[in-house]
Design a protein around this motif. Structure first.
Motif, PDB file in Angstrom:
ATOM      1  N   ILE A   1      16.393  -7.637  -7.561  1.00 18.34           N
ATOM      2  CA  ILE A   1      15.110  -8.319  -7.644  1.00 18.34           C
ATOM      3  C   ILE A   1      14.115  -7.560  -6.772  1.00 18.34           C
ATOM      4  CG2 ILE A   1      16.103 -10.565  -8.149  1.00 18.34           C
ATOM      5  CD1 ILE A   1      15.533 -11.371  -5.259  1.00 18.34           C
ATOM      6  N   GLY A   2      12.867  -7.597  -7.163  1.00 17.24           N
ATOM      7  CA  GLY A   2      11.843  -6.875  -6.426  1.00 17.24           C
ATOM      8  C   GLY A   2      11.025  -7.790  -5.542  1.00 17.24           C
ATOM      9  N   GLY A   3      10.331  -7.191  -4.598  1.00 17.13           N
ATOM     10  CA  GLY A   3       9.438  -7.925  -3.721  1.00 17.13           C
ATOM     11  C   GLY A   3       8.425  -6.981  -3.109  1.00 17.13           C
ATOM     12  N   ILE A   4       7.366  -7.549  -2.570  1.00 19.22           N
ATOM     13  CA  ILE A   4       6.283  -6.772  -1.975  1.00 19.22           C
ATOM     14  C   ILE A   4       6.058  -7.236  -0.541  1.00 19.22           C
ATOM     15  CG2 ILE A   4       3.830  -6.159  -2.116  1.00 19.22           C
ATOM     16  CD1 ILE A   4       5.407  -5.072  -4.450  1.00 19.22           C
ATOM     17  N   VAL A   5       5.964  -6.287   0.377  1.00 14.76           N
ATOM     18  CA  VAL A   5       5.498  -6.580   1.736  1.00 14.76           C
ATOM     19  C   VAL A   5       3.976  -6.487   1.699  1.00 14.76           C
ATOM     20  CG1 VAL A   5       5.546  -5.949   4.164  1.00 14.76           C
ATOM     21  CG2 VAL A   5       7.591  -5.617   2.748  1.00 14.76           C
ATOM     22  N   PRO A   6       3.263  -7.605   1.819  1.00 17.07           N
ATOM     23  CA  PRO A   6       1.805  -7.576   1.653  1.00 17.07           C
ATOM     24  C   PRO A   6       1.113  -6.949   2.856  1.00 17.07           C
ATOM     25  CG  PRO A   6       2.512  -9.762   2.313  1.00 17.07           C
ATOM     26  CD  PRO A   6       3.777  -8.966   2.090  1.00 17.07           C
ATOM     27  N   ASP A   7      -0.106  -6.472   2.605  1.00 14.81           N
ATOM     28  CA  ASP A   7      -0.981  -5.970   3.680  1.00 14.81           C
ATOM     29  C   ASP A   7      -0.266  -4.943   4.549  1.00 14.81           C
ATOM     30  OD1 ASP A   7      -3.054  -7.755   2.890  1.00 14.81           O
ATOM     31  OD2 ASP A   7      -2.037  -9.358   3.971  1.00 14.81           O
ATOM     32  N   SER A   8       0.449  -4.029   3.921  1.00 13.51           N
ATOM     33  CA  SER A   8       1.208  -3.047   4.691  1.00 13.51           C
ATOM     34  C   SER A   8       1.307  -1.738   3.928  1.00 13.51           C
ATOM     35  CB  SER A   8       2.621  -3.573   4.978  1.00 13.51           C
ATOM     36  OG  SER A   8       3.359  -2.641   5.753  1.00 13.51           O
ATOM     37  N   GLY A   9       1.285  -0.647   4.706  1.00 14.97           N
ATOM     38  CA  GLY A   9       1.728   0.633   4.196  1.00 14.97           C
ATOM     39  C   GLY A   9       3.204   0.793   4.499  1.00 14.97           C
ATOM     40  N   HIS A  10       3.630   2.036   4.638  1.00 16.86           N
ATOM     41  CA  HIS A  10       5.054   2.334   4.765  1.00 16.86           C
ATOM     42  C   HIS A  10       5.694   1.720   6.003  1.00 16.86           C
ATOM     43  CE1 HIS A  10       8.756   4.595   4.373  1.00 16.86           C
ATOM     44  NE2 HIS A  10       8.597   5.113   5.577  1.00 16.86           N
ATOM     45  N   TRP A  11       4.933   1.536   7.089  1.00 15.25           N
ATOM     46  CA  TRP A  11       5.511   1.113   8.379  1.00 15.25           C
ATOM     47  C   TRP A  11       5.558  -0.405   8.459  1.00 15.25           C
ATOM     48  CZ3 TRP A  11       7.776   5.192  10.106  1.00 15.25           C
ATOM     49  CH2 TRP A  11       7.267   6.435   9.756  1.00 15.25           C
TER      50      TRP A  11
ATOM     51  N   LYS B   1       0.820  -1.209   0.000  1.00 21.02           N
ATOM     52  CA  LYS B   1       0.000   0.000   0.000  1.00 21.02           C
ATOM     53  C   LYS B   1       0.856   1.263   0.000  1.00 21.02           C
ATOM     54  CE  LYS B   1      -3.652  -2.617   0.396  1.00 21.02           C
ATOM     55  NZ  LYS B   1      -4.569  -2.811  -0.754  1.00 21.02           N
ATOM     56  N   SER B   2       2.106   1.141  -0.407  1.00 18.72           N
ATOM     57  CA  SER B   2       2.997   2.299  -0.459  1.00 18.72           C
ATOM     58  C   SER B   2       3.747   2.280  -1.793  1.00 18.72           C
ATOM     59  CB  SER B   2       3.935   2.289   0.749  1.00 18.72           C
ATOM     60  OG  SER B   2       4.752   3.442   0.776  1.00 18.72           O
ATOM     61  N   TYR B   3       5.042   2.041  -1.802  1.00 18.04           N
ATOM     62  CA  TYR B   3       5.813   2.121  -3.047  1.00 18.04           C
ATOM     63  C   TYR B   3       5.691   0.888  -3.926  1.00 18.04           C
ATOM     64  CZ  TYR B   3       7.884   6.506  -1.609  1.00 18.04           C
ATOM     65  OH  TYR B   3       8.060   7.808  -1.247  1.00 18.04           O
ATOM     66  N   GLY B   4       5.326  -0.252  -3.351  1.00 19.28           N
ATOM     67  CA  GLY B   4       5.084  -1.438  -4.147  1.00 19.28           C
ATOM     68  C   GLY B   4       6.215  -1.752  -5.114  1.00 19.28           C
ATOM     69  N   PRO B   5       5.881  -2.124  -6.375  1.00 21.65           N
ATOM     70  CA  PRO B   5       6.916  -2.543  -7.334  1.00 21.65           C
ATOM     71  C   PRO B   5       7.817  -1.408  -7.801  1.00 21.65           C
ATOM     72  CG  PRO B   5       4.759  -2.472  -8.392  1.00 21.65           C
ATOM     73  CD  PRO B   5       4.515  -2.283  -6.927  1.00 21.65           C
ATOM     74  N   THR B   6       7.448  -0.167  -7.531  1.00 22.47           N
ATOM     75  CA  THR B   6       8.311   0.934  -7.972  1.00 22.47           C
ATOM     76  C   THR B   6       9.648   0.951  -7.241  1.00 22.47           C
ATOM     77  OG1 THR B   6       7.390   2.543  -6.392  1.00 22.47           O
ATOM     78  CG2 THR B   6       6.298   2.352  -8.536  1.00 22.47           C
ATOM     79  N   MET B   7       9.749   0.286  -6.085  1.00 18.99           N
ATOM     80  CA  MET B   7      11.036   0.231  -5.402  1.00 18.99           C
ATOM     81  C   MET B   7      12.085  -0.458  -6.257  1.00 18.99           C
ATOM     82  SD  MET B   7      11.452   1.853  -2.645  1.00 18.99           S
ATOM     83  CE  MET B   7      13.030   1.103  -2.295  1.00 18.99           C
ATOM     84  N   ALA B   8      11.706  -1.554  -6.898  1.00 20.43           N
ATOM     85  CA  ALA B   8      12.668  -2.241  -7.762  1.00 20.43           C
ATOM     86  C   ALA B   8      13.044  -1.363  -8.946  1.00 20.43           C
ATOM     87  CB  ALA B   8      12.087  -3.567  -8.231  1.00 20.43           C
ATOM     88  N   ASP B   9      12.072  -0.656  -9.522  1.00 20.42           N
ATOM     89  CA  ASP B   9      12.374   0.260 -10.621  1.00 20.42           C
ATOM     90  C   ASP B   9      13.374   1.323 -10.184  1.00 20.42           C
ATOM     91  OD1 ASP B   9      10.496  -1.127 -12.136  1.00 20.42           O
ATOM     92  OD2 ASP B   9       8.874   0.282 -11.657  1.00 20.42           O
TER      93      ASP B   9
END
Length: 303
Positions: free
Chosen positions: A275-285, A257-265
């Motif tokens: 490599i990219g990854g997602i922390v699910p069910d989370s905002g920035h914290w 719910k924050s930067y999502g896949p754009t972090m890998a970009d």
């Protein structure tokens, strides 16, 4: 120089106070006050094996990493500083460019006789982490970078400069400090409430804990100095990137719910092995909102 904290008072600061609010570090961890680069950093050290250095961001301190440290300590030497001017570290008047703060961390590694380390970072810790990895690429073996872009790098950072939610980048100065003085909890609540996916996951005890730390003398001023340095950080990052991209393996995690896949970009602009990854069910914290998923992603990558 390292002063291992065996005195009861300092032990209470490290273990008893966090236990009242956030998860404490395991009792086998030691508190260290390490002189480095003209300041003194408060550093938690525990475990055994290859080193991993964990850097926090704004709104947290190194306390955020306790759940991960508890797992990593089984086969890593875990090093968790509070950044310059934050948490229980010293509060110098200057030195808040991330390039300089990276030298703080390199000095901590030197003091602990750590030649190479994995790196785990979040928020402003990402910015210090990039400056560390770019200046000392032979000392960082892997890097997990979580949910914040790098100053001066690409469209993602540029978008933040006009993002209404990033108004705090330019909120600093003596009058702004007067507004926040005695209202640190209100100020921090704004970040927890607006940048989380579910504000209820940042519980009352956690909010009180960090509000107390950010109400310490000079703490808010020095936190603001982290933002004041952003323009220079951008120039420094562009100069570091001009020398070449990072080559160590990098896991770029964005919160769902924050930067999502754009972090890998974002990280692919400064590194070749991402490599990219997602922390699910989370905002920035991420450590407050989904510590279990965050811990698994970090541990699996470092192993």
């Amino acid at each position: 120089m390292i002063r291992l904290s065996v005195a009861a008072a300092l032990s209470a600061v490290l273990f008893a106070v966090p236990a009242l609010a956030v998860e404490p570090f395991p009792p086998s961890f030691h508190a260290n006050e390490i002189k480095t680069n003209g300041t003194t950093l408060y550093v938690r050290v525990g475990g055994h094996g290859p080193a991993v250095v964990m850097l926090h961001g704004f709104g947290d301190t190194g306390d955020m990493w306790a759940p991960v440290a508890k797992v990593l300590m089984k086969d890593h030497t875990v090093v968790v500083p509070d950044l310059r001017g934050m948490g229980l570290s010293a509060h110098p008047d200057t030195g808040y460019t991330k390039k300089n703060e990276a030298n703080d961390i390199a000095g901590v590694m030197d003091a602990l006789k750590i030649r190479k380390a994995d790196l785990v970072t979040h928020d402003i810790g990402n910015m210090v982490g990039y400056a560390l990895a770019a200046q000392y690429p032979d000392r960082i073996t892997k890097w997990v970078v979580i949910d914040a872009p790098l100053p001066g790098i690409g469209a993602i950072w540029q978008a933040q400069l006009s993002n209404p939610k990033a108004w705090h980048f330019n909120f600093h100065g003596p009058d702004e400090e007067r507004l926040v003085a005695g209202r640190e909890r209100i100020y921090l609540d704004r970040f927890y409430n607006e940048l989380s996916a579910d504000p209820k996951k940042i519980d009352e005890a956690t909010r009180r804990h960090y509000a107390t730390l950010y109400a310490r003398p000079h703490a808010i001023h020095d936190a603001f100095e982290q933002f004041v340095a952003f323009p220079q950080d951008g120039l420094d990052n562009q100069a570091l990137l001009a020398k070449g991209k990072l080559t160590m393996p990098i896991l770029a995690l964005g919160a769902e719910k924050s930067y999502g896949p754009t972090m890998a970009d974002d990280l692919r602009q400064v590194a070749t092995n991402v490599i990219g990854g997602i922390v699910p069910d989370s905002g920035h914290w991420i450590m407050e909102e989904n510590p279990d998923a965050t811990t698994k992603l970090i541990v699996d990558f470092l192993k």
